[in-house]
Write a protein that holds these residues in place. Sequence first.
Motif, PDB file in Angstrom:
ATOM      1  N   ILE A 163     -16.919 156.968  70.209  1.00  0.00           N
ATOM      2  CA  ILE A 163     -16.044 157.030  69.045  1.00  0.00           C
ATOM      3  C   ILE A 163     -16.701 157.891  67.958  1.00  0.00           C
ATOM      4  N   GLU A 164     -15.897 158.231  66.963  1.00  0.00           N
ATOM      5  CA  GLU A 164     -16.406 158.909  65.770  1.00  0.00           C
ATOM      6  C   GLU A 164     -15.876 158.178  64.547  1.00  0.00           C
ATOM      7  N   LYS A 176     -10.962 160.512  76.976  1.00  0.00           N
ATOM      8  CA  LYS A 176     -11.285 161.171  78.242  1.00  0.00           C
ATOM      9  C   LYS A 176     -12.702 160.848  78.722  1.00  0.00           C
ATOM     10  N   ASN A 177     -13.548 160.361  77.851  1.00  0.00           N
ATOM     11  CA  ASN A 177     -14.949 160.154  78.221  1.00  0.00           C
ATOM     12  C   ASN A 177     -15.359 158.685  78.250  1.00  0.00           C
ATOM     13  N   ILE A 178     -14.387 157.801  78.377  1.00  0.00           N
ATOM     14  CA  ILE A 178     -14.716 156.376  78.490  1.00  0.00           C
ATOM     15  C   ILE A 178     -15.460 156.132  79.803  1.00  0.00           C
ATOM     16  N   GLN A 179     -16.569 155.428  79.713  1.00  0.00           N
ATOM     17  CA  GLN A 179     -17.377 155.138  80.896  1.00  0.00           C
ATOM     18  C   GLN A 179     -17.241 153.669  81.269  1.00  0.00           C
ATOM     19  N   LYS A 180     -17.236 153.414  82.561  1.00  0.00           N
ATOM     20  CA  LYS A 180     -17.262 152.030  83.021  1.00  0.00           C
ATOM     21  C   LYS A 180     -18.226 151.924  84.194  1.00  0.00           C
ATOM     22  N   SER A 181     -18.791 150.715  84.367  1.00  0.00           N
ATOM     23  CA  SER A 181     -19.745 150.493  85.451  1.00  0.00           C
ATOM     24  C   SER A 181     -19.657 149.030  85.872  1.00  0.00           C
ATOM     25  N   GLY A 182     -20.274 148.718  87.010  1.00  0.00           N
ATOM     26  CA  GLY A 182     -20.310 147.341  87.478  1.00  0.00           C
ATOM     27  C   GLY A 182     -19.292 147.065  88.559  1.00  0.00           C
ATOM     28  N   ILE A 183     -19.499 145.951  89.250  1.00  0.00           N
ATOM     29  CA  ILE A 183     -18.614 145.536  90.341  1.00  0.00           C
ATOM     30  C   ILE A 183     -17.909 144.235  89.968  1.00  0.00           C
ATOM     31  N   ASN A 184     -18.647 143.147  89.892  1.00  0.00           N
ATOM     32  CA  ASN A 184     -18.048 141.866  89.505  1.00  0.00           C
ATOM     33  C   ASN A 184     -17.926 141.722  87.990  1.00  0.00           C
ATOM     34  N   TYR A 192     -11.943 157.790  65.428  1.00  0.00           N
ATOM     35  CA  TYR A 192     -11.420 158.652  66.494  1.00  0.00           C
ATOM     36  C   TYR A 192     -12.054 158.216  67.809  1.00  0.00           C
ATOM     37  N   VAL A 193     -11.227 157.993  68.839  1.00  0.00           N
ATOM     38  CA  VAL A 193     -11.695 157.582  70.160  1.00  0.00           C
ATOM     39  C   VAL A 193     -11.474 158.709  71.157  1.00  0.00           C
ATOM     40  N   ASP A 194     -12.530 159.040  71.881  1.00  0.00           N
ATOM     41  CA  ASP A 194     -12.433 160.066  72.922  1.00  0.00           C
ATOM     42  C   ASP A 194     -12.002 159.391  74.225  1.00  0.00           C
TER      43      ASP A 194
END
Length: 479
Positions: free
Chosen positions: A413-414, A397-405, A393-395
């Motif tokens: 996930i569960e 709504k709560n996917i996080q991303k970071s970084g520029i280049n 199971y993938v959430d």
Amino acid sequence: MKSNIRNAYYLRIVIFLSIIIIPIFNIDLKSNQVSEIDNRMLMNFEDIFTDSNDSRSIFNNASSYLNDRIGFRTSMVSLYTNGMDMLFDELVHPSYEYGKEGHIYLKLPETAVNLKFQEVFSSFIKDFQTYCNEREIKFLYTLEPNKSTIYPEYLPEGYNRSTENLDYFIELLEGKDINYLSNVDTLLNAKEDPEYKDILLYNKEYDAGHWNETGAIVGFTAIIDRLNELDNRVGRFDITNFEPEEYINETLVASNFVINEETTNYNLKEYNIEYIEDYEDEIIRHENFRYFTHYKNLTNTEGPRLLIFAGSYFNNKEKFITGNFSEVMKIHNYRNVIDYEYYINIYNPDIVLFESTEYTNTGYHYPINDMEEKTYIKSINNYNNLIENNFVYVDNKNIQKSGINITNFVVPIESDDLLYAYVDINNRILDCKINVVEDNLYVEFSIITSELENIDSFDLYFISKDEERYQQINIIYNY
């Protein structure tokens, strides 16, 4: 009279105690400090407990930490070293010692035979090679020698040099069918070649830890020849692209020890290489081993892309290899190479070159536990005729991303039945890291941000523990 004698006695005691206590009170407790006289990172406090199950190792590490960090160390070592050389013709230094006829070597402890390390390290290299080949990436491992291996005849009188680790390691490389190049053999053969008969491949004094630029040309020529066998776009090394220039070295590398030695450097006649800084501040590296370079060749845009994991033998020597490739990316090998998937995901190379040096093939630079616990990720292309099934199971709504280049994704996930995870971005498959933080499960991957342009979704693929089922989940992503 007695009072004066007593006062002088007390003064000596105060001076003696001050010499001992003041450096201790000025001990350097900061993390990630570089020693100017050793050309290395100083030991951090947490490194004392690298092998927490071995009390002898902890004691030795604690002693090394104190020796590294004691106050005024650089000044004391420099003063003492130059004084001993002038007065007694002795080289007393934390990194160097004299051999015969004025040759200088790195400190020569008795060789600690560690056959277990050679076995684990060679198995790690074999898995690394298989990982690359399964993804149609060419792979070469190269081994660089110690100066003492190439010039044992100048070692200090009575030094008992052992080759047991080296011999067993090469035997393992052969037995495991690893594509490797031993520059030990390359330099030993060159030493006997009439062309180099009277030319040193390591300097007599300066930089005892690495080949000089003549030795580097011999080694890099052999490397490029082997890479050309893997991909004929590489071509050959061309010495006519360089012109020699004589330099006078006045001190040993990373030391205030005075010398006066002439050495030959080779400079590119035409510099058609662009240094790329875009990813330098973002790409993840071990805090103690951060050396990184990335070059683009402006005149060889059709050449293959080369990703190198290398140590200080390659530092400032990229000029000998950049002309044969469209791009060259080099990551400091120590510890970082354990996470080779991360760098391959980002750089998408045609060829991977992994280099290590004889004296660094120890548990500190490549920890045995990390190599033994390394999860080998099979290529997704190994799987056919799997049954589609829902076990993750993938959430969304709560996917996080970071970084520029470089964009880093963290996908919560569960699942209690997950073996591997992959992501498909623009028809390029990346291997994902499965991470557990405080009992929470995450899938993580990183990619150069420009590869995400003009897309609004990507597919995650999951393989079950029994390797008989898969699940595909589309992730909507707005760039």
